[in-house]
Design a protein around this motif. Structure first.
Motif, PDB file in Angstrom:
ATOM      1  N   ARG A  97       2.275 -24.974 -21.975  1.00  0.00           N
ATOM      2  CA  ARG A  97       2.944 -25.303 -22.965  1.00  0.00           C
ATOM      3  C   ARG A  97       2.863 -26.174 -24.577  1.00  0.00           C
ATOM      4  N   PRO A  98       3.509 -25.514 -25.415  1.00  0.00           N
ATOM      5  CA  PRO A  98       2.435 -26.732 -26.763  1.00  0.00           C
ATOM      6  C   PRO A  98       3.156 -27.902 -26.924  1.00  0.00           C
ATOM      7  N   THR A  99       3.707 -28.700 -25.487  1.00  0.00           N
ATOM      8  CA  THR A  99       4.330 -30.171 -25.733  1.00  0.00           C
ATOM      9  C   THR A  99       2.260 -30.826 -25.023  1.00  0.00           C
ATOM     10  N   PHE A 100       1.826 -29.900 -24.221  1.00  0.00           N
ATOM     11  CA  PHE A 100       1.020 -29.963 -23.733  1.00  0.00           C
ATOM     12  C   PHE A 100      -0.276 -29.887 -24.258  1.00  0.00           C
ATOM     13  N   LEU A 101      -0.204 -28.732 -24.958  1.00  0.00           N
ATOM     14  CA  LEU A 101      -1.357 -28.549 -26.212  1.00  0.00           C
ATOM     15  C   LEU A 101      -1.490 -29.208 -27.180  1.00  0.00           C
ATOM     16  N   TYR A 102      -0.132 -30.141 -27.381  1.00  0.00           N
ATOM     17  CA  TYR A 102      -0.244 -30.889 -29.121  1.00  0.00           C
ATOM     18  C   TYR A 102      -1.311 -32.816 -28.567  1.00  0.00           C
ATOM     19  N   GLU A 103      -0.833 -32.410 -26.764  1.00  0.00           N
ATOM     20  CA  GLU A 103      -1.020 -33.531 -26.580  1.00  0.00           C
ATOM     21  C   GLU A 103      -2.859 -34.084 -26.284  1.00  0.00           C
ATOM     22  N   CYS A 104      -2.803 -32.572 -25.582  1.00  0.00           N
ATOM     23  CA  CYS A 104      -4.625 -32.604 -25.491  1.00  0.00           C
ATOM     24  C   CYS A 104      -5.815 -31.748 -27.255  1.00  0.00           C
ATOM     25  N   GLY A 105      -4.503 -32.048 -28.278  1.00  0.00           N
ATOM     26  CA  GLY A 105      -5.126 -31.948 -29.704  1.00  0.00           C
ATOM     27  C   GLY A 105      -5.965 -30.496 -30.279  1.00  0.00           C
ATOM     28  N   ARG A 106      -5.372 -30.057 -29.404  1.00  0.00           N
ATOM     29  CA  ARG A 106      -5.123 -28.690 -30.291  1.00  0.00           C
ATOM     30  C   ARG A 106      -4.192 -28.393 -30.843  1.00  0.00           C
ATOM     31  N   ILE A 107      -2.681 -28.529 -31.119  1.00  0.00           N
ATOM     32  CA  ILE A 107      -2.200 -28.255 -32.420  1.00  0.00           C
ATOM     33  C   ILE A 107      -2.068 -29.414 -33.019  1.00  0.00           C
ATOM     34  N   LYS A 108      -1.710 -29.276 -34.215  1.00  0.00           N
ATOM     35  CA  LYS A 108      -1.492 -30.298 -35.382  1.00  0.00           C
ATOM     36  C   LYS A 108      -0.366 -30.212 -36.400  1.00  0.00           C
TER      37      LYS A 108
END
Length: 412
Positions: free
Chosen positions: A377-388
């Motif tokens: 999910r987007p939130t998980f990817l954001y928290e992993c630093g994969r999304i800016k």
């Protein structure tokens, strides 16, 4: 000039070209060497040497097979199947990558990298908006833009843990492997399950290719003899092995497990795989079964713009627009900013050079793939630093992207 002389690329004494049927012996030889398959292993399946030799002929006829040759000897190759996959109820063209192999004396020369790059160009030209593969090296394929999109959960159930019989109106029937009802059930299932591959004749050939003679198929029929599910299995050394279980409703699910449980006196364990991404233990009265989860298939979006246009975003408001800034290490046509908005509920995606675009979301092609496929999910990817992006955009992305993990049970 013959196809065999049509070189796509040359590098010193190395020449790249498509393989033809004349290359069957070299093709088989590299496959066996790279994947450590002996003739003895293959003969155990009940095939003759001649059958084994020609088993892969349909690939050379129907797939895109590209290789590097060194003084006429096959050194490295890649295979791309032309396939279809269900992406949130949209049937999309998919390039199935397999047979990526190099003889050890030719490693370290960039042969695989150049073959993968050429294969991606080919898939884009063929309109295959996404590619899937089973990775022998996850880091290697991540470098080339693929990302994990599905899991395989292996389970082991003791005979004492098998579910009690449920009352159903239909019954199971053992059938031939070529039974049309079996094919139809899978077609219906794959058409309504996100991530499932649509199996054509070549895909079914690959599915059955190396199965031994003791493989069995059984179909669950309703009281009106409507096929609602099937089970592919074999029994060996007191273990019931499930190759595949597909059901279209709860009745068929119960009917199939009734059938498995009927083998109680014959087996000590039941082993199988689950590709839904969700553990099965909750469904059993005795939930203390053994389940092992591991990453299974990887995918990469081949053409961002075409993929987004086909993608079924859940919110299609004319007041909303977002911009994806994508980095793709291989496919240059995917690099840049893609502005997305909706016109009369139709998705519009336009490439832009506007570095200050509103609602900007920055990520690489791997992250975009696993996010839109629903694996992470987007939130998980954001928290992993994969999304800016700005934090407020996460809520928008969570609302836009359907919540369903891919179901991919095939192997090629």
């Amino acid at each position: 000039m013959k196809d065999k002389e049509m070189f796509i690329e040359e590098y010193g004494d190395f020449k790249m070209r498509k393989l033809t049927e004349d290359d069957l012996e070299q093709f088989n030889g590299l496959l066996r060497y790279a994947f450590q398959i002996t003739m003895e292993d293959l003969l155990h399946t009940g095939w003759t040497e001649e059958q084994i030799m020609h088993a892969k002929m349909p690939i050379l006829k129907n797939a895109y097979v590209l290789g590097w040759f060194y003084h006429g000897k096959l050194a490295s190759m890649i295979v791309v199947y032309s396939m279809k996959v269900n992406i949130h109820d949209n049937i999309c063209k998919m390039g199935g990558v397999t047979g990526v192999a190099t003889y050890p004396e030719y490693t370290g020369k960039g042969l695989i990298h150049s073959l993968i790059k050429r294969a991606i160009i080919h898939m884009n030209e063929e309109g295959q908006v996404i590619s899937c593969l089973y990775p022998y090296s996850i880091p290697l394929y991540r470098k080339h833009g693929w990302e994990i999109i599905s899991d395989k959960i292996t389970f082991t159930i003791k005979d004492s843990q098998l579910p009690k019989k449920r009352v159903v109106e239909g019954m199971m029937e053992r059938v031939d492997l070529e039974c049309e009802d079996l094919l139809n059930v899978h077609d219906y299932f794959s058409m309504q399950r996100h991530g499932a591959m649509i199996r054509d004749e070549l895909a079914w050939d690959e599915y059955w290719r190396w199965d031994s003679d003791d493989i069995i198929a059984a179909i669950y029929y309703s009281k009106n003899h409507k096929p609602l599910g099937y089970l592919i299995y074999y029994i060996r050394n007191d273990i019931f092995y499930i190759k595949e279980m597909v059901y279209l409703n709860t009745e068929a699910h119960h009917g199939i497990w009734n059938y498995i449980s009927a083998h109680y006196s014959m087996v000590n364990e039941v082993k199988g795989n689950n590709f839904s991404g969700e553990p099965m233990a909750f469904l059993f009265e005795d939930s203390e079964i053994v389940e092992t989860i591991k990453p299974y298939f990887m995918a990469r979006i081949i053409n961002v713009r075409e993929f987004i246009i086909k993608y079924p975003f859940l919110v299609k408001s004319q007041k909303l627009n977002i911009s994806f800034k994508i980095n793709d290490p291989i496919a240059q046509w995917n690099n840049g900013i893609f502005n997305i908005y909706w016109d009369d509920e139709e998705t519009v995606c336009e490439k832009s050079d506007d570095m200050y675009a509103a609602n900007l979301v920055e990520m690489d092609i791997q992250t975009l793939t696993t996010m839109l496929m629903g694996y992470k999910r987007p939130t998980f990817l954001y928290e992993c630093g994969r999304i800016k992006t700005e934090y407020y955009m996460l809520k928008i992305l969570e609302q836009l992207i359907p919540v369903e993990k891919p179901y991919f049970s095939d192997y090629f």
